[in-house]
Each structure stands twice: as C-alpha cells, then as structure tokens.
Write an enzyme that holds these catalytic residues in place. Sequence first.
Site, PDB file in Angstrom:
ATOM      1  N   GLU A 126       0.835  -1.211   0.000  1.00  0.00           N
ATOM      2  CA  GLU A 126       0.000   0.000   0.000  1.00  0.00           C
ATOM      3  C   GLU A 126       0.866   1.256   0.000  1.00  0.00           C
ATOM      4  OE1 GLU A 126      -2.265   2.516   3.362  1.00  0.00           O
ATOM      5  OE2 GLU A 126      -2.601   0.351   3.453  1.00  0.00           O
ATOM      6  N   HIS A 127       1.974   1.215   0.742  1.00  0.00           N
ATOM      7  CA  HIS A 127       2.898   2.350   0.761  1.00  0.00           C
ATOM      8  C   HIS A 127       3.717   2.416  -0.530  1.00  0.00           C
ATOM      9  CE1 HIS A 127       2.942   3.884   5.035  1.00  0.00           C
ATOM     10  NE2 HIS A 127       2.162   2.813   5.144  1.00  0.00           N
ATOM     11  N   GLU A 196      11.178   2.979   2.556  1.00  0.00           N
ATOM     12  CA  GLU A 196       9.831   2.863   3.113  1.00  0.00           C
ATOM     13  C   GLU A 196       9.830   2.108   4.440  1.00  0.00           C
ATOM     14  OE1 GLU A 196       6.253   4.589   2.644  1.00  0.00           O
ATOM     15  OE2 GLU A 196       8.015   4.720   1.337  1.00  0.00           O
TER      16      GLU A 196
END
Length: 516
Positions: A126-127, A196
């Site tokens: 999702e990131h 991330e």
Amino acid sequence: GGGRRREGRMTAARWRNLAGAAGLSRRGFGSAAPNKVIPVSSVGTSGVLGMLFKPMLGAFKSPLPPGYQVDPALLAQAPTEVTVLPNGLRVASETSRVGTATVGMWIDAGTRFEPAAINGAAHFLEHLIFKGTKKRTQRGLEMEIEDLGAHLNAYTSREQTVYFARALKNDVPAVTELLSDLLLNSKLDEGAIERERSTILREMQEVNGIPEEVLFDYLHETAYQGTALGKTILGPEENIRSLKRADLQSYIDSHYKPHRMVLVGAGDIEHGELVKLGEKHFGSMAADPGGRTALDLCNQDPAFVTGSMVQIRNDDMGECHFAIAFETCGWAHPDAVAFMVMQSLHGAWDRGSGLGDVTSNRMAAAVSTTKEALRYQTFNTSYTDTGLFGVSGTALPGEDLDDFAHEVMYALIEPCFNVYDELLENAKRALKSSLLSSLDNTSAVAEDIGRQLLVYGRRIPMAEMFARIDAVDSAAFKRVCNKYLYDREIAVSCMGNTHSFPDYNWLRRKTYWLSY
C-alpha cells in the site's frame, strides 16, 4: 455463506420469528445470483427475489413479513450495474449527477492471506505502490494528481485492499488509467523499499501510541490465536525490516487476480464508460479460471475464536482499556443483520456527553452509575467466516472496575431472556439512519459497492436492507443472543492500569444466569 450450518427445515409458524435472524433468506446475503444487476424495485413478491424464493417456500415465497410495505422513497435509489469482463474482473457503478466521481479497485486480499513469514506485505505494498511506476516517477505521479485536483488514497484491512481516487467527472479516464498503471506497472524499486521501511516503522510507533488500536490488535491476537486472523495488519517489526522485493512480487502474483478484484465507480459516471475504461486498462490482466477465491482460501484455513484473555499491565497509564468479544458469524451469514441491530441497541456512551441514567439505552444508563467508567463503545467486526461482537471500554483505575464489567456483561446477556420491543424498534430506526447518512459522498458509495461486491457477490438495495432490519423481531433477536452469547466463550484484552480488572473466569461466569 458464513461457514456455519444452516437452519433446519422451516415451518410456516417459525418463519416470522426467524425471518429477521435469517436475514429474510435462509441463504443469507449471497442468495441472489452474483454479478447480476438487481434493481431496487425487485424487492417484493413479484421481483427477482420473489422468483428465487418461490420454489423454496411455496406459498410463503415472499422474503418480506406478511403485509410489509416498502417505503416508496427507498425505491428511488439508483441501481448498481455490474458487468463481468472476459478475464473475470467485475465492473460495478452507481450513477449520480454530482459533478465528481470516485473510481477505485477493491481487491479480495489482505493480511489474512499472507504467510506468517511475510506478514505485513499487503500493507507494505500500500505504501510502495505510490513510489513510482515504469512510466511515472514518484514526483511525476504526485504532480499529476495535484494538477488534476484529485484525491488518491489506499487502505489495507485483514481481508481487503483498496486503492481509489476521487476527481472531477471529466478526469475519470485519467484517474482510471493512473490506477491501472499503479496496480499493474509498479516498479517496486529496491531503493524505495529500503526507504519505506523507516516510514512504516514510524507509523508503527504512532499506532502503538493509540490505546484503542493496540487493544484491538491484542484482541485479535488472543481471540484468533493460531489462525490467520490473529496477525496484525502492519506485521511484526522483524518482517518490516526483512521483506524483500521478491516477497512483495510473490504476494501480488498470488492475490492480485482479476476474479478477486472489482473496479468500482460512483458519482457522475456512466456504467458503459467505466466498462470501456476497465477493458482498456485492465483487460490485459490474464484470466485465472482455475484460481482459488478468497472463500476457498478461508475454507482451507478457517479462523475460529479461542476463549482467552491477554492482559498488558502498566500502572503508569492513567486509564484501564478493555475489550470483551464473542464470536459471531461471517459477512454473508443469515444472522449478520441481527448483530447490526444489536450494535445499534447497545450503542456507545461517554461521560463527557452529559447523558446519565435517563437514557433509554439500558447499558449506557447502567454504566453511567459506575464512578470509574469513562466511556464504552459496542463493536461488530465481520470477516468471511467469523466475526467479533462485543464492547470496548475505558475507565479510571479504581477498586470498582468489576462494577463496570458487570453492567456491560449484564446488558449483553439480558436480551437472551427479555427483549424490550420499544428499545428494539429504536435501535432499528437508529441503524437505518446511520446506513443512510453514511452514503453522503461518492467515496462512501464506492466503498459500499466495493465491499458488498466482495463479501456478498452483489449490492444490497437499501429497500432490501431495511426489510431485513425490520424483520429482526424480538423472537429472532432473542434466538441470536442465545445462540452466540449465552454461555459462550469470550476473548478479552485489557491494558493499562488493570490491577482491579476482573479475570477471565469472573467474566466467563457472567455469560450465563442461574435463575430459580
């Protein structure tokens, strides 16, 4: 649906008593043919639902109680149109002339379907998916969204992953193409993956600072111990630090399949236009006719609740947070509507609201008299084959936390013996109001369409939903309470200043009454 045994043969005399708990249909929400356009006007004895029930119930072919009248205002709801592309991708839309539209992809994949070794992959994706594609850099993507004046977002849950965008109606083709590029051509760059990690670890720290979030993670961990639903959405810290590009790509290859995806449009958009956009931008996805569905995966590895309690004591915290849950049914199970009504009946309470013991909410009135209680909220969480219903609460530390817990348990079990018809009707009216008010923008409508297509296989018209709610009478409500709550195992999580919070056996004894 729901993975539980169905009711036995139903006589005419039992129909009205069980209609509500059976959600009008003994086969639950999934009784209509999947992917078929069901207009709201079909809610009646002569529509599609009537044709489905006639062979099963004979003279009692109507799914509605005798004499039931559908509110004509509900029949004006715009229909949800559904088209299945050749590769299995479903395209669903509802049109309303508001000048804007929400377009998104609802995917039947989430934390539940991750192997333990890569728990957290769905959230990591999702990131990462916004960090650039083969034709767009991250900066180029952000500038394009800003130039369109659009809003792009995503979220991950235990069973679903969603990517959606809201934009002006003329920009729907552009955002649909952008979504397809993100989902089909994401670079999954090694450098972005490393960067991330720190972002997600910071997010984990923020989440760990929210007691309610931590409380429900602990609740799932203890309730669903040993099953896939016990995993957290973010995953453990060691996984976040060790996930590789190959792990993420493997998850995409396994679960981002067209037959498990729904392209949804809501707002100022024509269904035919969305179908063409779906064919153009997602038609290249390879069909997987023999592929397993999310239901297949759940049946292969079912989730169930283990009666248990986890207590994280920290006397430095100024409050005690707790959650008490019973196992319920899945999304599409016939009894699901009764739990929606039950949640509305018990509601929520906060000492700062000013409501005292004059409220008609029996749980709130009783809890308000306990001096330590600060607030409580009823929750009803559903999954494919199971669910959790219960109460979470917050209290000041003290010697009378058992009073708070007693009032909560008493109010939960009381309907097994006595249901007040007036309060039940109030709860049903409140639930209807909440359902209507929740669809106040295109993103909310798109969420409703996407979620229902994934869990029910169709969109439930509001007229039908109201009919199902109205059919939950006191007999049906009492039956469901006895089936799922009375003398059943519970899962409990509590954290903070918990030194005077009751233990598991004390709470378990409150699930039954010894009446003489």
